[in-house]
Design a protein around this motif. Structure first.
Motif, PDB file in Angstrom:
ATOM      1  N   ASP A 190     -11.674  -0.622  -3.237  1.00 16.80           N
ATOM      2  CA  ASP A 190     -11.325  -0.527  -1.762  1.00 16.80           C
ATOM      3  C   ASP A 190     -11.318  -1.942  -1.005  1.00 16.80           C
ATOM      4  O   ASP A 190     -12.029  -2.719  -0.966  1.00 16.80           O
ATOM      5  CB  ASP A 190     -12.635  -0.096  -0.886  1.00 16.80           C
ATOM      6  CG  ASP A 190     -12.039   0.099   0.113  1.00 16.80           C
ATOM      7  OD1 ASP A 190     -10.567  -0.310   0.830  1.00 16.80           O
ATOM      8  OD2 ASP A 190     -12.753   1.415   1.125  1.00 16.80           O
ATOM      9  N   ARG A 236      -6.569   1.791   9.789  1.00 15.93           N
ATOM     10  CA  ARG A 236      -6.444   2.761   9.948  1.00 15.93           C
ATOM     11  C   ARG A 236      -6.085   3.835  11.496  1.00 15.93           C
ATOM     12  O   ARG A 236      -5.346   4.166  11.157  1.00 15.93           O
ATOM     13  CB  ARG A 236      -8.440   3.632   9.849  1.00 15.93           C
ATOM     14  CG  ARG A 236      -8.625   3.458   8.950  1.00 15.93           C
ATOM     15  CD  ARG A 236     -10.474   4.440   9.043  1.00 15.93           C
ATOM     16  NE  ARG A 236     -11.188   3.996   7.366  1.00 15.93           N
ATOM     17  CZ  ARG A 236     -12.119   4.449   7.816  1.00 15.93           C
ATOM     18  NH1 ARG A 236     -13.337   3.999   8.318  1.00 15.93           N
ATOM     19  NH2 ARG A 236     -12.834   4.311   6.103  1.00 15.93           N
ATOM     20  N   SER A 238       0.782  -0.828   0.080  1.00 17.99           N
ATOM     21  CA  SER A 238       0.029   0.204  -0.607  1.00 17.99           C
ATOM     22  C   SER A 238       0.847   1.394  -0.230  1.00 17.99           C
ATOM     23  O   SER A 238       2.081   1.268   0.245  1.00 17.99           O
ATOM     24  CB  SER A 238      -1.105  -0.197   0.700  1.00 17.99           C
ATOM     25  OG  SER A 238      -0.172   0.235   1.489  1.00 17.99           O
ATOM     26  N   ASP A 239       0.171   2.580  -0.433  1.00 19.73           N
ATOM     27  CA  ASP A 239       0.909   3.758  -0.733  1.00 19.73           C
ATOM     28  C   ASP A 239       0.739   4.272   0.931  1.00 19.73           C
ATOM     29  O   ASP A 239       0.228   2.986   2.232  1.00 19.73           O
ATOM     30  CB  ASP A 239       0.426   4.672  -1.633  1.00 19.73           C
ATOM     31  CG  ASP A 239      -0.694   4.746  -1.413  1.00 19.73           C
ATOM     32  OD1 ASP A 239      -1.083   4.909  -0.449  1.00 19.73           O
ATOM     33  OD2 ASP A 239      -1.256   4.751  -2.602  1.00 19.73           O
ATOM     34  N   ALA A 240       1.157   5.431   1.274  1.00 26.25           N
ATOM     35  CA  ALA A 240       1.326   6.174   2.378  1.00 26.25           C
ATOM     36  C   ALA A 240       0.278   6.908   3.246  1.00 26.25           C
ATOM     37  O   ALA A 240       0.072   7.167   4.306  1.00 26.25           O
ATOM     38  CB  ALA A 240       2.216   7.353   2.120  1.00 26.25           C
ATOM     39  N   LYS A 241      -0.681   6.585   1.611  1.00 24.23           N
ATOM     40  CA  LYS A 241      -2.582   7.145   2.190  1.00 24.23           C
ATOM     41  C   LYS A 241      -2.843   5.567   2.864  1.00 24.23           C
ATOM     42  O   LYS A 241      -4.565   5.787   3.155  1.00 24.23           O
ATOM     43  CB  LYS A 241      -2.909   7.512   1.353  1.00 24.23           C
ATOM     44  CG  LYS A 241      -2.524   8.980   1.027  1.00 24.23           C
ATOM     45  CD  LYS A 241      -3.033  10.064  -0.353  1.00 24.23           C
ATOM     46  CE  LYS A 241      -2.493  11.020  -0.337  1.00 24.23           C
ATOM     47  NZ  LYS A 241      -2.953  11.542  -1.511  1.00 24.23           N
ATOM     48  N   GLY A 242      -3.122   4.860   2.462  1.00 27.01           N
ATOM     49  CA  GLY A 242      -3.618   3.310   2.670  1.00 27.01           C
ATOM     50  C   GLY A 242      -3.734   2.777   1.675  1.00 27.01           C
ATOM     51  O   GLY A 242      -5.017   1.587   1.880  1.00 27.01           O
ATOM     52  N   ALA A 243      -3.695   3.382   0.257  1.00 28.64           N
ATOM     53  CA  ALA A 243      -4.246   2.566  -0.822  1.00 28.64           C
ATOM     54  C   ALA A 243      -3.636   1.323  -1.344  1.00 28.64           C
ATOM     55  O   ALA A 243      -2.167   2.010  -1.455  1.00 28.64           O
ATOM     56  CB  ALA A 243      -4.408   3.419  -1.703  1.00 28.64           C
ATOM     57  N   GLY A 274       4.335   3.625   3.571  1.00 29.36           N
ATOM     58  CA  GLY A 274       2.947   2.849   3.096  1.00 29.36           C
ATOM     59  C   GLY A 274       2.997   1.375   3.662  1.00 29.36           C
ATOM     60  O   GLY A 274       4.369   1.214   4.689  1.00 29.36           O
ATOM     61  N   ARG A 312       1.720   4.295  12.035  1.00 30.34           N
ATOM     62  CA  ARG A 312       2.510   3.718  11.535  1.00 30.34           C
ATOM     63  C   ARG A 312       3.158   2.527  12.441  1.00 30.34           C
ATOM     64  O   ARG A 312       4.689   2.363  12.417  1.00 30.34           O
ATOM     65  CB  ARG A 312       3.816   5.001  11.152  1.00 30.34           C
ATOM     66  CG  ARG A 312       3.282   6.243  10.897  1.00 30.34           C
ATOM     67  CD  ARG A 312       2.797   6.115   9.382  1.00 30.34           C
ATOM     68  NE  ARG A 312       2.495   7.489   8.857  1.00 30.34           N
ATOM     69  CZ  ARG A 312       1.478   7.772   7.704  1.00 30.34           C
ATOM     70  NH1 ARG A 312       0.767   7.365   8.410  1.00 30.34           N
ATOM     71  NH2 ARG A 312       1.767   9.336   8.030  1.00 30.34           N
ATOM     72  N   LEU A 337      -2.606   2.566  10.581  1.00 34.45           N
ATOM     73  CA  LEU A 337      -1.702   3.646   9.273  1.00 34.45           C
ATOM     74  C   LEU A 337      -1.340   5.336  10.167  1.00 34.45           C
ATOM     75  O   LEU A 337      -0.810   5.803   9.755  1.00 34.45           O
ATOM     76  CB  LEU A 337      -2.936   3.277   8.694  1.00 34.45           C
ATOM     77  CG  LEU A 337      -2.891   4.320   7.291  1.00 34.45           C
ATOM     78  CD1 LEU A 337      -1.009   4.392   5.794  1.00 34.45           C
ATOM     79  CD2 LEU A 337      -3.866   4.817   6.233  1.00 34.45           C
ATOM     80  N   SER A 338      -2.661   5.646  10.952  1.00 33.62           N
ATOM     81  CA  SER A 338      -1.901   6.283  11.884  1.00 33.62           C
ATOM     82  C   SER A 338      -1.029   7.181  12.934  1.00 33.62           C
ATOM     83  O   SER A 338       0.199   7.550  12.684  1.00 33.62           O
ATOM     84  CB  SER A 338      -3.404   6.830  12.888  1.00 33.62           C
ATOM     85  OG  SER A 338      -3.321   7.743  13.558  1.00 33.62           O
TER      86      SER A 338
END
Length: 218
Positions: free
Chosen positions: A86, A104, A58-63, A145, A110, A107-108
């Protein structure tokens, strides 16, 4: 953001104070950084293909930007289709919210994460997946990511449930047999006591009979 964009931003930030040599060095460094990142990602992709484990990036935005062949075979979709969807689309509706909350939060923060959830396979069957994600970092320390892997643990969970059911059945059997044994023991003790009482009564009767016999005149 491409190398040209980064150079242009740097010029704006420093008010054009860079000399031509400094700008050239910056452009070279940025190009090397981009190449290093791409080599790392390509190395991961190459290592992800000959494995039975489902792997993703995934990328840094989570996608999610990459899924290996094992993942695509499991879901039955193409790489392009998986990238557009998604990642929770195939997750069981009852597990979806908890997965999103945990993902999430990781991701927040890290931080690494682990998820266990049910995902729909290409044939429509939901399989239980154990998913692990590890944060990835660029050479300059920037978060880039996640790289993760998913393992189908359905068979293991079913085996554990069957073993648990077998243990429960065994405990129930032992408890029932123990209760039956205790009941038989109590009945045996009661019979022994009754026989003992009967023996005492017989002994008293014999003594009384003997006493009566002894007192009969000849």
């Amino acid at each position: 953001m491409g190398n040209a964009e980064l150079v242009e931003c740097s010029r704006c930030h420093y008010g054009g104070n860079f000399g031509s040599e400094q700008l050239l060095d910056l452009d070279v460094n940025l190009h090397r950084l981009a190449q290093a990142i791409e080599r790392d990602r390509q190395r991961f992709r190459n290592g992800a293909e000959p494995t039975p484990v489902m792997m993703w990036i995934s990328d840094a935005k989570g996608a999610c930007t990459f899924f290996n062949e094992t993942w695509l075979e499991f879901t039955g979709g193409s790489l392009e289709a998986q990238q557009q969807e998604d990642w929770v689309t195939g997750v069981h509706p009852d597990d979806r919210e908890n997965c999103l909350i945990a993902y999430r939060q990781a991701l927040s923060d890290r931080k690494p994460f682990q998820l266990e959830y049910r995902r729909r396979r290409f044939d429509g069957e939901y399989r239980r997946i154990f998913d692990t994600g590890l944060p990835q970092w660029m050479p300059d320390g920037a978060f880039s990511g996640y790289a993760g892997s998913g393992i189908d643990i359905t068979d293991r969970r079913q085996a554990e449930e069957e073993l648990l059911h077998l243990c429960d059945h065994l405990q129930e059997t032992i408890a029932r047999q123990t209760a039956e044994l205790l009941q038989a023991q109590r009945q045996l003790q009661q019979e022994i006591q009754e026989r003992h009482k009967a023996g005492e009564a017989l002994e008293r009767s014999q003594k009384m009979l003997q006493l009566v016999t002894d007192n009969i005149p000849e």
